[in-house]
Design an enzyme around this catalytic site. Structure first.
Site, PDB file in Angstrom:
ATOM      1  N   LYS A  45       0.749  -1.078  -0.155  1.00  0.00           N
ATOM      2  CA  LYS A  45       0.017  -0.151   0.059  1.00  0.00           C
ATOM      3  C   LYS A  45       0.752   1.147  -0.025  1.00  0.00           C
ATOM      4  CE  LYS A  45      -3.542   2.698   2.553  1.00  0.00           C
ATOM      5  NZ  LYS A  45      -4.445   2.407   3.768  1.00  0.00           N
ATOM      6  N   LYS A 103      -2.272  -1.392  -3.836  1.00  0.00           N
ATOM      7  CA  LYS A 103      -3.128  -0.348  -3.746  1.00  0.00           C
ATOM      8  C   LYS A 103      -2.215   0.799  -3.905  1.00  0.00           C
ATOM      9  CE  LYS A 103      -5.983   1.861  -0.342  1.00  0.00           C
ATOM     10  NZ  LYS A 103      -6.408   2.151   1.007  1.00  0.00           N
TER      11      LYS A 103
HETATM   12  C1  PBG Z   1      -7.113   3.408   5.594  1.00  0.00           C
HETATM   13  C2  PBG Z   1      -7.576   3.360   4.084  1.00  0.00           C
HETATM   14  C3  PBG Z   1      -7.374   4.248   3.164  1.00  0.00           C
HETATM   15  C4  PBG Z   1      -8.020   3.842   1.855  1.00  0.00           C
HETATM   16  C5  PBG Z   1      -8.503   2.336   2.219  1.00  0.00           C
HETATM   17  N1  PBG Z   1      -8.402   2.086   3.497  1.00  0.00           N
HETATM   18  C6  PBG Z   1      -6.733   5.718   3.180  1.00  0.00           C
HETATM   19  C7  PBG Z   1      -5.621   6.024   3.726  1.00  0.00           C
HETATM   20  O1  PBG Z   1      -4.639   5.223   3.689  1.00  0.00           O
HETATM   21  O2  PBG Z   1      -5.382   7.079   4.091  1.00  0.00           O
HETATM   22  C8  PBG Z   1      -8.168   4.465   0.720  1.00  0.00           C
HETATM   23  C9  PBG Z   1      -9.225   3.891  -0.170  1.00  0.00           C
HETATM   24  C10 PBG Z   1      -9.586   4.849  -1.337  1.00  0.00           C
HETATM   25  O3  PBG Z   1      -8.848   5.884  -1.481  1.00  0.00           O
HETATM   26  O4  PBG Z   1     -10.450   4.376  -2.125  1.00  0.00           O
HETATM   27  N2  PBG Z   1      -7.866   2.717   6.359  1.00  0.00           N
END
Ligand code: PBG
Length: 325
Positions: free
Chosen positions: A196, A249
């Protein structure tokens, strides 16, 4: 190499019939996972300005969306919770009666056939918006991991099929696996956000989930966009710790990462086509600059072609409706 004029690749592009026969990658509603956002209350359905088609819903309304997802043949839903109260330690996220567990119980009681995944992270529940407990201005890894494990067990106890830790703390997959097993949830799967990235494409999500950090950013936990070998190390660590499915991601800007994680682990790979990637297409389509539906399908197909087995997508419902589900 076959060559012209005996070989004419255009022969296989002459009609939709023949194009669909030779198509290498197809997209089905069952490949997609729909994110849903649950808020307290009853009868709440609140649109979000930066995310056309995405709403915060109370559990009763969420049930209707979940019912439609099941009817349309969508692969599953991924639940995010927005609690009534936030505090420094995100404690509303991991008690037995947390907002996500309550929603999961309702879904499983009414729609037992729907696959339910839950987001495991503290950022929606902490007053400062960071993904864990803060010490000396940064997220304290080892103090956060046990809280994530508690949250995962609470979601599993409510009936979640898959828990999806999105926090990027080190060692959390192993801790979650152990906690789940100790609590008897040996069949609950872990979808780990293995790679991520610290991405600018999460902007609209933080509006929906009300989880923007009040200071600093997430770069001490999330990965640097320049790295792919590190993604492979993260993936191997998560596999060793007991991950069942690996997440990459964002998706569209990281197709090479999807490809390599799939090729080098052989594990099921899930890609998250994130909020900003979705919203850019919606915004350009609103201006009449692109055909939004075609662009969404093209993006999702590309993500599968790169090697994703499944894709988390805000477009899942529209896609499934258009596919005649
Ligand atoms: C954190 C989380 C995020 C997203 C999913 N889980 C945001 C982040 O890391 O700030 C982002 C998903 C998206 O942008 O669609 N719990």
């Amino acid at each position: 190499m076959p060559s012209f004029p005996s070989h004419r690749p255009r022969r296989l592009r002459r009609s939709e019939t023949i194009r669909s026969l030779v198509r290498e990658t197809s997209l089905l509603p069952s490949d997609l996972i729909l994110p849903l956002f649950v808020v307290p209350g009853e009868g709440v359905r609140r649109p979000v300005a930066s995310m056309a088609g995405v709403e915060q819903t109370s559990a009763d309304e969420l049930l209707r969306d979940a019912e439609e997802a099941l009817r349309l043949g969508i692969g599953g839903v991924l639940l995010f919770g927005i609690p009534e109260h936030k505090d420094e330690a995100g404690s509303s996220g991991y008690g037995g009666d947390n907002i996500v567990s309550r929603a999961v119980r309702r879904i499983k009681a009414e729609l037992p056939g729907l696959l339910v995944m839950t987001d495991v992270c503290l950022c929606e529940y902490t007053s400062h918006g960071h993904c864990g407990v803060i010490r000396d201005g940064d997220v304290d890894n080892d103090a956060t991991v046990p809280l994530l494990a508690r949250m995962a067990v609470a979601h599993a106890a409510a009936g979640a099929d898959v828990v999806a830790p999105s926090d990027m703390m080190d060692g959390r997959v192993g801790a979650i696996r152990k906690a789940l097993d100790d609590a008897g949830h040996t069949e609950t799967a872990i979808l780990s956000y293995a790679a991520k990235y610290a991405s600018a494409f999460y902007g609209p999500f933080r509006d929906v989930a009300e989880s923007a950090p009040t200071f600093g950013d997430r770069r001490t936990a999330q990965m640097d966009p320049g790295n792919v070998l590190e993604a492979l190390r993260e993936a191997r660590l998560d596999v060793d710790e007991g991950a069942d499915i690996l997440m990459v991601k964002p998706a569209l800007a990281y197709l090479d990462v999807i490809h390599r994680v799939k090729a080098e682990t052989g594990y099921p790979v899930c890609a998250y086509h994130v909020s900003g990637e979705y919203a850019m297409i919606v915004a350009a389509a609103e201006r009449g600059w692109i055909d939004g539906d075609r662009a969404q399908v093209e993006a999702l197909t590309a993500i599968k072609r790169a090697g994703a087995d499944m894709v988390i997508s805000y477009y899942a419902r529209q896609f499934a409706r258009r596919s005649g589900g």
